[in-house]
Design a protein around this motif. Structure first.
Motif, short mmCIF file in Angstrom:
data_model
loop_
_atom_site.label_atom_id
_atom_site.label_comp_id
_atom_site.label_asym_id
_atom_site.label_seq_id
_atom_site.Cartn_x
_atom_site.Cartn_y
_atom_site.Cartn_z
N PRO A 167 26.87 13.35 -52.38
CA PRO A 167 25.54 13.04 -53.31
C PRO A 167 25.89 12.35 -54.21
O PRO A 167 26.34 11.91 -55.38
CB PRO A 167 25.46 14.55 -53.80
CG PRO A 167 26.93 14.49 -53.89
CD PRO A 167 27.32 14.51 -52.52
N TYR A 169 23.35 12.56 -57.14
CA TYR A 169 22.93 12.51 -58.02
C TYR A 169 21.04 11.93 -58.50
O TYR A 169 20.83 12.35 -59.99
CB TYR A 169 24.13 13.52 -58.94
CG TYR A 169 24.59 14.24 -58.67
CD1 TYR A 169 24.18 15.73 -57.28
CD2 TYR A 169 26.10 13.81 -58.12
CE1 TYR A 169 25.11 15.73 -56.93
CE2 TYR A 169 26.88 15.51 -57.76
CZ TYR A 169 26.41 16.03 -57.20
OH TYR A 169 27.27 17.19 -56.56
N ASP A 170 20.92 10.72 -58.16
CA ASP A 170 19.93 10.27 -59.33
C ASP A 170 18.71 10.26 -58.81
O ASP A 170 18.32 11.50 -57.83
CB ASP A 170 20.46 8.76 -58.48
CG ASP A 170 21.62 8.16 -59.04
OD1 ASP A 170 21.91 8.26 -59.97
OD2 ASP A 170 22.03 7.00 -58.48
N LYS A 171 17.68 10.77 -59.44
CA LYS A 171 16.30 11.10 -59.28
C LYS A 171 15.79 10.09 -58.13
O LYS A 171 15.99 8.74 -58.31
CB LYS A 171 15.73 10.86 -60.35
CG LYS A 171 13.94 11.15 -60.98
CD LYS A 171 13.32 11.64 -61.74
CE LYS A 171 11.68 10.94 -61.66
NZ LYS A 171 10.80 11.16 -62.26
N GLY A 270 22.25 16.95 -53.00
CA GLY A 270 21.53 17.47 -53.72
C GLY A 270 20.29 17.56 -54.23
O GLY A 270 19.81 16.99 -55.51
N THR A 271 19.81 16.99 -52.99
CA THR A 271 18.12 16.84 -52.73
C THR A 271 17.56 18.47 -52.69
O THR A 271 17.34 19.10 -51.95
CB THR A 271 17.51 15.93 -51.63
OG1 THR A 271 18.17 15.02 -51.94
CG2 THR A 271 16.19 16.01 -51.38
N ASP A 311 18.18 21.48 -60.45
CA ASP A 311 19.30 20.58 -60.89
C ASP A 311 20.44 20.36 -60.20
O ASP A 311 20.60 20.82 -59.08
CB ASP A 311 20.28 21.57 -62.17
CG ASP A 311 21.49 20.89 -62.41
OD1 ASP A 311 22.34 20.35 -61.34
OD2 ASP A 311 22.62 21.80 -63.14
N ARG A 312 20.32 18.78 -59.42
CA ARG A 312 20.70 18.13 -57.83
C ARG A 312 22.13 18.78 -58.36
O ARG A 312 22.54 19.06 -56.90
CB ARG A 312 20.49 16.86 -58.29
CG ARG A 312 18.85 16.63 -58.28
CD ARG A 312 19.21 15.23 -58.19
NE ARG A 312 18.89 14.34 -56.80
CZ ARG A 312 18.03 14.09 -55.83
NH1 ARG A 312 16.49 14.21 -56.89
NH2 ARG A 312 18.00 13.50 -54.89
N ARG A 313 23.13 18.44 -59.23
CA ARG A 313 23.85 19.61 -59.21
C ARG A 313 24.45 20.36 -58.95
O ARG A 313 25.12 21.19 -58.09
CB ARG A 313 25.20 19.33 -60.21
CG ARG A 313 25.16 17.51 -60.79
CD ARG A 313 25.84 17.54 -61.56
NE ARG A 313 25.69 15.80 -62.32
CZ ARG A 313 26.84 14.46 -61.59
NH1 ARG A 313 27.77 15.09 -60.90
NH2 ARG A 313 26.35 13.85 -62.26
N ARG A 316 23.67 21.11 -54.52
CA ARG A 316 25.19 20.52 -54.21
C ARG A 316 26.26 21.98 -54.35
O ARG A 316 26.29 22.21 -53.06
CB ARG A 316 25.89 19.55 -54.94
CG ARG A 316 27.54 18.60 -54.21
CD ARG A 316 27.33 18.89 -52.54
NE ARG A 316 28.36 18.53 -51.95
CZ ARG A 316 28.72 18.35 -50.61
NH1 ARG A 316 27.93 17.49 -50.64
NH2 ARG A 316 30.17 18.07 -50.89
#
Length: 356
Positions: A167, A169-171, A270-271, A311-313, A316
Motif C-alpha cells: 500500500p 496510503y496516498d489519498k 489500504g483502500t 485511516d488507510r493504515r 491495512r
C-alpha cells in the motif's frame, strides 16, 4: 501432512487474469508448503506453484476458447486420476463444487470440500441431502443460509499473502470498480454513484460470454460519460496500483455474494470499501473502520463524502490481522485435523433430522 489440492481447470493456478477460486487455491497451496506440509496440486499444466504439480490439461480451459467444447470431460478425467492416487494422501481438499462426491464417498481417504459459489439453486439441494456425509466448508457464514441444514464443518474466510500488495496510503483520486460486469455486480450503480458525487470512476472488469447481451443492452451506453473510464480486464500485477490509487472501492452488489475477494484486495492496499449490505459484506467490512456498509445510493454518496475520515493504515492493519493467507491456512489445517479425528459441527443424527 500429505495433502492434495484439487482445483477447477477453467483457469490456471493462479489465474493470469480473473479467477477468484483459483487464486485462493494458489495462496492456500503455497502457504501450506511454506509451513512444511507435503502438497500436491491437481490443476492445468500452465499453473505455477510451490507444490508438486500434477497437470490434468495442457492449458487453462477458458484460455483455450472454442478449443474446449466439453469442460466436464476434463474434470471427470481429473477425478479418475485423483481416485487412483488417493492413497498417497492423508487429506483430499476439493474446490470443484460437488463433482467428486461419489468418488470421495468410496476412496476411504479423509476429504474436505470448500464451496466457493452460490447455494440458492434449489436443484442442488437434493444432492447435498443425499451426500450428507461430505465434509463441506463455507467461505462465509452468510453463504450457508440456503443450506443451513448441510454437513458444514466450518467457515474459512479467504486470505491473501501479506506481501502481495504494497500500500502507498496516498489519498486516491478516483472510485474503483473491479471484477466482472454482470447484473448482480451492478456496475450501473457504481456509475450512478460517480455521477452523483462528481468523482471519476475507473472500471477494471471482464465480460463473460453469458453477460455480453446484458453489457450491450444495459451498460455499454453508460460508459460514454466523461467521469467513466473502462479499462477492461486487468491482471494480478496491475491490481496494486489500480486499487492503491483509488479513493475507494465501490461494491454495490445486488445478490448474496458468498465472499467478495475484491473487498480484501482493496483492504490489503489500504483502500476503503463502500458496499451494499448483502451476503458476506457485514462479515468482511468493519463498518466505519475498513469502509462503509450502505443500503442505498444516497447513503453510498454520503459515504464517499466521508471517506477521508477512514485511516488507510488502519485498514491495512485490519487486513493483516483478519485476511492473511497465513490465517486462512491455519484455519484449514485446524479443519483437516478436525475431519481426520472424526469431529463435525453436527452429529450424524442431527444432520439427518435437519435435512428431513
Amino acid at each position: 501432512m500429505k495433502i492434495a489440492q484439487i482445483a477447477p481447470l477453467y483457469e490456471s493456478v493462479p489465474p493470469t487474469l480473473y479467477g477468484g477460486t483459483e487464486r485462493i487455491v494458489s495462496y492456500l497451496t503455497d502457504e501450506l508448503v511454506r509451513q512444511g506440509h507435503e502438497v500436491t496440486l491437481y490443476a492445468s499444466a500452465d499453473s505455477e506453484t510451490l507444490a508438486d504439480l500434477r497437470p490434468v490439461c495442457e492449458k487453462a480451459l477458458r484460455l483455450q476458447g472454442k478449443g474446449v467444447v466439453d469442460p466436464l470431460a476434463h474434470h471427470i478425467r481429473m477425478l479418475e486420476t485423483v481416485a487412483q492416487e488417493a492413497n498417497e494422501f492423508e487429506m483430499l481438499h476439493f474446490h470443484i463444487d460437488y463433482l467428486h462426491f461419489p468418488v470421495t464417498r468410496r476412496v476411504g481417504v479423509s476429504a474436505l470440500t470448500t464451496l466457493h459459489g452460490r447455494l440458492d439453486l434449489t436443484d442442488i439441494h437434493p444432492l447435498f441431502r443425499e451426500f450428507s456425509d461430505m465434509n463441506i466448508v463455507s467461505i462465509s457464514d452468510s453463504q450457508r443460509a440456503p443450506m443451513s441444514w448441510a454437513s458444514w464443518v466450518g467457515t474459512v474466510h479467504h486470505g491473501l499473502p501479506e506481501r502481495l500488495y504494497t500500500p502507498s496510503y496516498d489519498k486516491g483520486k478516483y472510485l474503483a470498480f473491479l471484477g466482472r460486469i454482470s447484473p448482480e455486480k451492478r456496475v450501473d450503480r457504481a456509475i450512478e454513484l460517480a455521477k452523483r458525487v462528481g468523482i471519476p470512476l475507473k472500471i477494471a472488469a471482464k465480460i463473460d460470454t453469458v453477460d455480453k447481451d446484458y453489457f450491450d443492452s444495459e451498460i455499454r451506453s453508460l460508459l460514454d460519460h466523461s467521469l467513466v473510464e473502462y479499462l477492461g480486464e486487468i491482471g494480478e500485477h496491475e491490481k496494486a496500483e489500480f486499487l492503491g490509487d483509488a479513493l475507494g472501492l465501490v461494491f454495490l452488489i445486488d445478490w448474496q455474494e458468498p465472499f467478495g475477494l475484491v473487498m480484501i484486495e482493496a483492504m490489503a492496499c489500504g483502500t476503503p470499501v463502500i458496499a451494499y449490505r448483502m451476503g458476506s459484506v457485514p462479515e468482511v467490512v468493519d463498518d466505519q473502520i475498513t469502509g462503509y456498509i450502505v443500503d442505498s445510493l444516497d447513503a453510498a454518496a454520503d459515504a464517499v463524502r466521508r471517506i477521508d475520515m477512514l485511516d488507510r493504515r488502519m485498514i491495512r492493519r485490519v487486513f493483516e490481522k483478519r485476511f492473511s493467507s497465513r490465517r486462512m491456512c491455519q484455519d484449514y489445517i485446524n479443519l483437516y485435523q478436525k475431519v481426520r479425528s472424526g469431529e463435525s459441527e453436527l452429529m450424524a443424527g442431527e444432520i439427518g433430522s435437519s435435512a428431513a
